[in-house]
Design an enzyme around this catalytic site. Structure first.
Site, short mmCIF file in Angstrom:
data_model
loop_
_atom_site.label_atom_id
_atom_site.label_comp_id
_atom_site.label_asym_id
_atom_site.label_seq_id
_atom_site.Cartn_x
_atom_site.Cartn_y
_atom_site.Cartn_z
N ASN A 186 5.64 -14.59 -7.63
CA ASN A 186 6.54 -13.45 -7.53
C ASN A 186 7.86 -13.65 -8.26
O ASN A 186 8.54 -12.70 -8.60
CB ASN A 186 6.76 -13.07 -6.07
CG ASN A 186 5.58 -12.26 -5.58
OD1 ASN A 186 5.14 -11.33 -6.24
ND2 ASN A 186 5.01 -12.65 -4.45
N SER A 231 5.19 -13.34 0.69
CA SER A 231 5.29 -13.31 -0.77
C SER A 231 6.58 -13.94 -1.25
O SER A 231 6.70 -14.31 -2.41
CB SER A 231 5.30 -11.86 -1.27
OG SER A 231 4.18 -11.17 -0.82
N HIS A 275 -0.59 -18.19 0.31
CA HIS A 275 -0.30 -16.90 -0.32
C HIS A 275 -1.51 -16.38 -1.09
O HIS A 275 -1.78 -16.82 -2.20
CB HIS A 275 0.93 -17.07 -1.24
CG HIS A 275 1.41 -15.80 -1.86
ND1 HIS A 275 2.04 -15.75 -3.08
CD2 HIS A 275 1.35 -14.52 -1.43
CE1 HIS A 275 2.35 -14.50 -3.37
NE2 HIS A 275 1.94 -13.74 -2.38
N GLU A 290 -1.72 -19.49 -3.57
CA GLU A 290 -0.55 -20.36 -3.76
C GLU A 290 -0.31 -21.07 -2.44
O GLU A 290 -0.16 -20.42 -1.40
CB GLU A 290 0.70 -19.52 -4.08
CG GLU A 290 1.06 -19.45 -5.54
CD GLU A 290 2.37 -18.69 -5.78
OE1 GLU A 290 3.12 -19.10 -6.67
OE2 GLU A 290 2.65 -17.69 -5.09
P1 NAI Z 1 0.99 -3.79 5.14
O1 NAI Z 1 2.17 -2.95 5.39
O2 NAI Z 1 -0.22 -3.20 4.50
O3 NAI Z 1 0.50 -4.47 6.52
C1 NAI Z 1 1.37 -5.08 7.43
C2 NAI Z 1 0.76 -4.99 8.81
O4 NAI Z 1 1.55 -5.74 9.74
C3 NAI Z 1 0.70 -3.55 9.36
O5 NAI Z 1 -0.64 -3.22 9.71
C4 NAI Z 1 1.60 -3.61 10.59
O6 NAI Z 1 1.18 -2.75 11.66
C5 NAI Z 1 1.48 -5.08 10.97
N1 NAI Z 1 2.53 -5.51 11.90
C6 NAI Z 1 3.83 -5.19 11.88
N2 NAI Z 1 4.46 -5.76 12.93
C7 NAI Z 1 3.52 -6.48 13.59
C8 NAI Z 1 3.54 -7.29 14.75
N3 NAI Z 1 4.67 -7.48 15.44
N4 NAI Z 1 2.38 -7.87 15.17
C9 NAI Z 1 1.23 -7.69 14.50
N5 NAI Z 1 1.15 -6.92 13.37
C10 NAI Z 1 2.27 -6.33 12.94
O7 NAI Z 1 1.53 -5.05 4.31
P2 NAI Z 1 0.70 -6.05 3.35
O8 NAI Z 1 0.76 -5.54 1.96
O9 NAI Z 1 -0.61 -6.35 3.97
O10 NAI Z 1 1.65 -7.34 3.41
C11 NAI Z 1 1.56 -8.27 4.47
C12 NAI Z 1 2.13 -9.59 4.00
O11 NAI Z 1 1.39 -10.05 2.86
C13 NAI Z 1 3.59 -9.52 3.56
O12 NAI Z 1 4.21 -10.73 3.92
C14 NAI Z 1 3.48 -9.38 2.04
O13 NAI Z 1 4.61 -9.84 1.38
C15 NAI Z 1 2.28 -10.29 1.77
N6 NAI Z 1 1.55 -10.04 0.53
C16 NAI Z 1 1.32 -8.76 0.09
C17 NAI Z 1 0.61 -8.56 -1.09
C18 NAI Z 1 0.30 -7.17 -1.59
O14 NAI Z 1 -0.16 -7.03 -2.74
N7 NAI Z 1 0.50 -6.12 -0.80
C19 NAI Z 1 0.11 -9.68 -1.90
C20 NAI Z 1 0.34 -10.98 -1.29
C21 NAI Z 1 1.07 -11.13 -0.14
#
Ligand code: NAI
Length: 273
Positions: A180, A109, A130, A142
């Site tokens: 963002n 993000s 994105h 994006e």
């Molecule tokens: P989340 O916390 O729901 O999921 C992240 C996942 O990554 C977790 O399941 C975790 O176990 C996993 N993880 C951590 N270390 C790892 C590794 N070494 N190998 C494999 N998996 C690993 O977070 P979310 O919300 O899904 O965000 C993920 C990405 O998407 C971030 O970069 C965030 O900025 C981006 N993003 C989030 C949005 C949102 O609305 N939540 C919208 C757009 C982008």
């Protein structure tokens, strides 16, 4: 096409769902099978709703196109999408472990694509893709080019985005890109208005919903995104720009420290059953 999605959280599971719904073979990877199974459960629940609305024929058919594995290199894919935590150290670690020479996209993000490209084998084949939350519903992607991203990679990712029925918008590698940069400044201001008791959480959200025609108020939206994610993004933008307009409010920090991360934990600015 074969796609590996790394990270089975809110975004990774949604991205895997989108690719599988569009007839791609997906490998979903995360650190444990418990997390991966939770991701699959989330996808299944979402697919059931699509089936009720007649948008897909069979939940099982879509699910059969998603495999899970804790090894990110378990399948040689045409595209790798990284959707792990919004933390540089975690992304760096994951990106440097990908063995394939295929295109790698990050769903970050806020972290610089040019910076992250230092940790992949082929920086010209690295790009920001994105997605928005929830990926199966939101049509925008994006597309963020880093300094080394090639024209060919950009063209390919734009084509893939369109094949998913999405609308890609190309943006430059500036902190927060477009989405963002604008959103975080607004969420921060709403949280500060809440801190200063200008109105209740409901009051602030109602003003923005009814006055600005936003489908969700900013505090409700923060809970929906995940307060830890909002906090991490603000920290990246604040560090990168040094601008007060992205400085994470203390109320946000304290909710995160208390484990009140919004909808996903049952409490944030609001309580959820
Ligand atoms: P989340 O916390 O729901 O999921 C992240 C996942 O990554 C977790 O399941 C975790 O176990 C996993 N993880 C951590 N270390 C790892 C590794 N070494 N190998 C494999 N998996 C690993 O977070 P979310 O919300 O899904 O965000 C993920 C990405 O998407 C971030 O970069 C965030 O900025 C981006 N993003 C989030 C949005 C949102 O609305 N939540 C919208 C757009 C982008």
């Amino acid at each position: 096409m074969k796609v590996t999605v790394i990270g089975a959280g809110t975004m990774g599971s949604g991205i895997a769902e989108v690719f599988a719904m569009n007839n791609n073979d997906v490998l979903l990877s995360d650190v444990s099978y418990d997390i991966l199974n939770m991701g699959i459960k989330r996808i299944e629940n979402s697919l059931k709703k699509f089936q009720e609305k007649g948008k897909i024929k069979s939940v099982d058919d879509v699910l059969s196109r998603i495999n899970i594995n804790t090894d990110i290199n378990a399948q040689e894919s045409d595209l790798y999408i990284e959707a792990v935590l919004e933390r540089e150290d975690v992304k760096k670690d994951v990106l440097s472990k990908i063995k394939s020479n295929s295109i790698i996209a990050t769903n970050t993000s806020s972290i610089s694509i040019t910076y992250l490209s230092r940790f992949v084998k082929n920086p010209e084949k690295f790009i920001g893709m994105h997605f928005f939350n929830p990926p199966p519903i939101m049509s925008l992607i994006e597309i963020v080019r880093g300094n080394s991203t090639s024209d060919e990679t950009t063209k390919k990712i734009i084509e893939i985005s369109k094949s998913l029925g999405k609308t890609p918008v190309e943006v430059r590698d500036f902190p927060g890109f477009v989405s963002n940069r604008v959103l975080m400044a607004m969420l921060r201001e709403a949280i500060i208005a809440y801190e200063e008791s200008v109105a209740s959480a409901e009051g602030i959200d109602t003003v923005m919903k009814l006055g600005m025609n936003h489908p969700m108020g900013p505090l409700e939206l923060s809970d929906f995104i995940g307060l830890d994610v909002v906090y991490d993004i603000m920290n990246v933008l604040y560090n990168d720009t040094g601008s007060e307009r992205f400085k994470p409010p203390i109320t946000l920090r304290n909710l995160v420290y208390a484990g009140k991360l919004g909808r996903k934990t049952g409490e944030g600015f609001y309580k959820y059953k």
